[in-house]
Scaffold this motif. Structure first.
Motif: not given
Lengths: 507, 507
Positions: A229, A244, A246-247, A276, B42, B44-45, B48
């Motif tokens: 992430f 986000s 996760s980014d 996070r 990444p 997990e991004a 979104v």
């Protein structure tokens, strides 16, 4: 507004969330373009990228401040707590964004651009006089902005509120006075104690790739930042940004002075782990993100200084450092490394300052900003005032203005009221850590550099709320009292009293 | 419309350009987010990022198709040639974008999403039956789209026009028939001649980083792609994208079969140098970009095949390859390498096909698309029809549908009418190169792998125009005649007649 989480969401709320989601997506695209510009963009792309960024910023602003957004915010009736927080924060942002007339914002943007270019040239030539008229203009605009935004006590409050919602200049002044009075004696005693340590270890050969790899590996192992992430890249000035929760992106810079890369990475890791930890229910809403710059800085400083500059940290990770950089650790042990990375050394430059002297750089700037805004200090007299305070606080006189009043970018970018957040973050970092360590499991974990329980506490007490609570609410709810200089002052005396062998330094 | 370049630009034109500039900037942001998703984001991004991309695509479309754009396009009176081309291309795009009702576009998008997921599963299980209903739906929607867009001769023309403006199915059919009739005998003769060459060199050890570095270095030295305006990254599927003519990105993939990385990089370099060559006066307007997919492909194929798979190229760069990958070149010389990278080998898979057999993969798809669209072929009978044609053209029968009718993503994405552009690009590449080589300096340069003069010719005759000329205009203006299979057929006979020692192959 009711507080039943299960109430059906109204059509107006659905439309508002859709709109706020689009604004958030546009802002994320702009942030990604900015990040990419700093990390990987080919040089020649700069001119058009500037135009693209400007378009995105304009469209994001236009979409958010559109009357349609205003109407939705006026009529919406949030049916649950989550929606209630979204509406509350969006209303605040909308009110702030629409309070400044477009003409004013355009004039401000143009003046900032001009001031920034003038500052670059002035710093290069160490010539304050050529920057002075631009700083005059920045101060005029800041006064006008304060009037437009409105305030109860002091115009500075309106500016501070841009970065630290709810904070007042009066409160900052009181806390800083206490901090100053109780830290100055410590600086004097450390200076008197002398320093025989060998700091050449801090510039021993440490290959660039190995620096980055070690910093990143430990960011994962110690602090939980993972490649699934997050990413690490290089840039001229280190920063954290995210698109986000996760980014997440952190950047670092490699220098012969290798602590810059390591501690810089862990500083940005603190910022990243805050983002996070923000609850997923705020995704693509204005509630995502940190509560304030100060609270954000508390997390970065906690990771960088309170954890990564502690002895337990190096007891645990010294062997990995030795593997990554055998030339650095030759003849050294964990305690020796701990000692070397905790040098107290009054210097001219804020960004190079240690934990003890750093806040004086901030107090100096805060006092000068206040005096300039109030008109008690003339811009022409600023360099002299700067140098006098530098002498008072740190016993130094800058050899030129480039290393003095011209060193920071902030004023040239119109960022008046921004500096205090750095010091507020420092103070909050210790206050939070001590509150967390009231739990024996967290305290014990810290002694073994096992930060899992601490991270969970921070997520639960700070991160998850995003912007749904104010900095004051977070501070009081998490630590049981308002922000104070006490914990930080005690921490400094404890840590540096021991390092410098000062008697009775515990207070 | 007057043609005086110096005429003052009207306010309407200024407003139109501002608006088109913003649309272009939004599209660039979307392209950057897509590129970043494929190269460095990444994992997990992803979720979104998908929402963000969808918002940007929606806003870009909404801003361009807004009535305000329509009004400006209706009333504007361009005062010079540059503005005239901008208005012409923007009017065409606007007309096309607004001709499909929103409901239809939404239904199409949803059906494409469903078809794409069904195709992924169907290909994995090699089970055409589960994909068939989705392909039926794609064909229905394609027929309806053709009706909505309008056409003179054949519904296929309306679809083809999405990718190759002005091209007609009838023209493609005539050219392809000629190409087929004159290339099939060559394939038969090559098969009869046998092939004793040793192709194991193509999978000799070539470290990943060395592959990428060599491909990139030669992209610069031979073809002019420089780090000051371009980047190379890795992605699962190689592609080129750009955010301005000074912001080009190519991606590559590293495999044990190292020509995939090298020739793939030079293929994308051809695409990139096209965008690089588009005149700066089209910056941030709809005229920037390539004239069509076919013209774009002509540039990528020219670099990849006509230049990089030529003997002069390897005479010049063999020693650098030997330095970068000594294990690959051991016991080999430039001629041996040239021979190895020019294997003719009929295979089931389009993307692995050589210069001689590649176009048959396209002709097969074109013929089947046409029959499906006309209703002459039922979707249920498609696999059988596919396999029959594969046997006719290349003497092969796919062992399963995954290696046959299900191999390409295009139909599942609703891209009907797209495939022909690959073959049209191949044909045009040779036609353009031969026109350029009528200049002795360019011909001589090619013999020494000095491509500067050729690149200048391509920029002047193809690249600079962007979308201001149609593919037909570019072809006829640059080569003096319409697109034809002649040059390509002659090139194949010349090159492969010599490689395979065929008598009288020159025709």
């Amino acid at each position: 507004m009711t507080t039943t989480e299960s109430s059906p969401t109204s059509d107006t709320m659905t439309e508002l969330r859709r709109r706020l989601g689009q604004v958030s997506d546009l802002a994320a695209a702009e942030a990604l373009m900015s990040w990419e510009q700093e990390t990987s963009m080919p040089d020649e792309a700069a001119r058009v990228r500037g135009l693209q960024l400007s378009t995105l910023a304009g469209l994001t602003h236009a979409m958010f401040t559109d009357q349609q957004t205003g109407k939705l915010l006026e009529t919406v009736e949030p049916a649950n707590e989550t929606d209630g927080a979204i509406v509350r924060v969006a209303r605040r942002d909308y009110d702030r964004a629409t309070r400044l007339p477009t003409e004013f914002v355009e004039a401000q943007t143009q003046a900032q651009n001009e001031a920034h270019h003038a500052w670059l040239a002035a710093r290069k030539a160490s010539d304050f006089a050529t920057f002075a008229p631009h700083l005059e203009r920045m101060m005029e605009l800041a006064r006008r902005e304060a009037d437009l935004r409105g305030y109860d006590e002091h115009p500075y409050d309106a500016l501070l509120d841009n970065y630290e919602p709810g904070m007042r200049a009066g409160t900052v002044g009181t806390i800083f006075a206490d901090l100053r009075d109780r830290t100055l004696p410590l600086i004097r005693r450390i200076a008197a104690a002398g320093d025989a340590a060998d700091y050449s270890v801090l510039t021993r050969p440490f290959p660039a790739e190995a620096q980055k790899a070690f910093a990143w590996k430990i960011a994962g192992e110690a602090f939980g930042l993972e490649g699934s992430f997050a990413r690490q890249d290089e840039s001229a000035h280190p920063f954290m940004t995210n698109f986000s929760r996760s980014d997440l992106r952190i950047t670092t810079r490699v220098e012969p002075y290798w602590p810059a890369c390591l501690f810089g990475t862990w500083h940005e890791t603190g910022h990243a782990m805050y983002e996070r930890g923000v609850s997923g229910r705020w995704e693509r809403t204005p509630v995502s993100g940190g509560a304030s710059l100060g609270v954000h800085e508390s997390q970065s400083r906690l990771f960088e200084n309170l954890l990564a500059r502690s002895l337990p940290f190096w007891n645990r990770y010294f062997s990995q450092l030795a593997e990554a950089a055998p030339e650095v650790t030759a003849g050294l042990d964990a305690a020796g490394l701990y000692r070397a990375v905790n040098r107290v050394n009054p210097s001219m430059i804020r960004v190079e300052a240690d934990e003890v002297t750093y806040n004086f750089h901030i107090m100096l700037r805060f006092e000068l900003e206040l005096a300039l805004l109030e008109g008690k200090l003339k811009v022409a007299d600023l360099p002299e005032a700067w140098n006098a305070k530098m002498q008072d606080y740190l016993g130094l006189t800058p050899p030129d203005d480039a290393q003095g009043v011209l060193q920071d970018v902030h004023w040239s970018a119109g960022l008046i009221g921004y500096f205090p957040t750095y010091a507020l973050g420092n103070l909050l970092s210790v206050q939070l850590l001590e509150a967390a360590q009231a739990d024996a499991k967290i305290a014990g974990g810290s002694q073994n550099a096992e930060y899992g329980p601490l991270l969970s506490w921070l997520t639960e007490n700070v991160h998850q709320y995003g912007r749904s609570l104010t900095p004051t609410q977070i501070t009081e709810q998490a630590t049981g009292r308002p922000l104070s200089a006490d914990p930080y002052v005690a921490y400094l005396h404890r840590k540096y009293g021991e390092i410098y062998g000062l008697e009775g330094s515990r207070r």
